[in-house]
Design a protein around this motif. Structure first.
Motif, mmCIF file in Angstrom:
data_model
loop_
_atom_site.group_PDB
_atom_site.id
_atom_site.type_symbol
_atom_site.label_atom_id
_atom_site.label_comp_id
_atom_site.label_asym_id
_atom_site.label_seq_id
_atom_site.Cartn_x
_atom_site.Cartn_y
_atom_site.Cartn_z
ATOM 1 N N VAL A 89 -0.421 -26.829 34.321
ATOM 2 C CA VAL A 89 -0.030 -26.751 32.918
ATOM 3 C C VAL A 89 -1.287 -26.400 32.109
ATOM 4 N N HIS A 90 -1.199 -25.338 31.314
ATOM 5 C CA HIS A 90 -2.318 -24.882 30.488
ATOM 6 C C HIS A 90 -1.961 -25.123 29.018
ATOM 7 N N VAL A 102 -4.591 -28.631 31.728
ATOM 8 C CA VAL A 102 -4.573 -30.047 31.341
ATOM 9 C C VAL A 102 -3.855 -30.928 32.358
ATOM 10 N N ARG A 103 -3.089 -30.327 33.271
ATOM 11 C CA ARG A 103 -2.387 -31.121 34.285
ATOM 12 C C ARG A 103 -2.122 -30.232 35.481
ATOM 13 N N THR A 139 8.701 -32.419 34.761
ATOM 14 C CA THR A 139 8.525 -32.565 33.321
ATOM 15 C C THR A 139 7.063 -32.890 33.035
ATOM 16 N N TYR A 140 6.627 -32.475 31.870
ATOM 17 C CA TYR A 140 5.266 -32.755 31.414
ATOM 18 C C TYR A 140 5.344 -33.204 29.966
ATOM 19 N N TYR A 145 1.002 -25.244 22.131
ATOM 20 C CA TYR A 145 1.535 -24.225 23.023
ATOM 21 C C TYR A 145 1.034 -24.457 24.449
ATOM 22 N N TYR A 146 1.931 -24.182 25.405
ATOM 23 C CA TYR A 146 1.628 -24.373 26.818
ATOM 24 C C TYR A 146 2.176 -23.196 27.615
ATOM 25 N N TYR A 147 1.535 -22.935 28.735
ATOM 26 C CA TYR A 147 2.138 -22.054 29.729
ATOM 27 C C TYR A 147 1.847 -22.626 31.106
#
Length: 141
Positions: A70-71, A82-83, A106-107, A114-116
């Protein structure tokens, strides 16, 4: 003059044959994967639903993702991991003796950020192993 034309024609036909043989090999994406897909969907309160779908070209001894990252978008516009979910921590990332695997995670992120997602897809059969990286579009949590 006629002899030069024959040489050029022979060379042209050899090149056409060479490129014709190369197209099917280049057009095939992988010996292991038919399709790979990753998505992130905001479900409210900063939570993301992550889905990785891996379809193989046949039955694989192991199939799925070795890691899913997870960015998160930073204030300067860059993204920072970040994860990381790994196959050692999450047994459901890899399935055995199957032709497809759909992974759902799930995160809990920060609302409004914003995440990708990136995923390292992996397949193993008797012939060897294959791997590829895939990524999702950015989504606002």
């Amino acid at each position: 003059m006629k002899r030069i034309g024959q040489k050029q024609l022979s060379l042209l036909l050899c090149l056409v044959l060479l490129f014709t043989m190369a197209i099917p090999a280049g057009a095939r994406a992988s010996d292991y994967f038919n399709n790979t897909y990753v998505s992130a969907t905001a479900v409210g309160g900063g939570t993301l639903r992550i889905k990785v779908d891996v379809a193989a070209s046949g039955i694989m001894q192991e199939l799925g993702a070795t890691e899913i990252i997870v960015h998160e978008r930073q204030a300067n516009g860059t993204y920072k991991p970040v994860r990381t979910f790994t196959r050692n921590q999450n047994a459901n990332l890899i399935r055995k003796n199957c032709a497809s695997n759909v992974i759902s995670l799930t995160y809990k992120g920060t609302p409004g950020k914003y995440y990708y997602i990136t995923a390292h897809c992996y397949a193993k059969n008797a012939s060897g192993t294959g791997a590829t990286w895939i990524g999702s579009n950015a989504v606002r949590a």
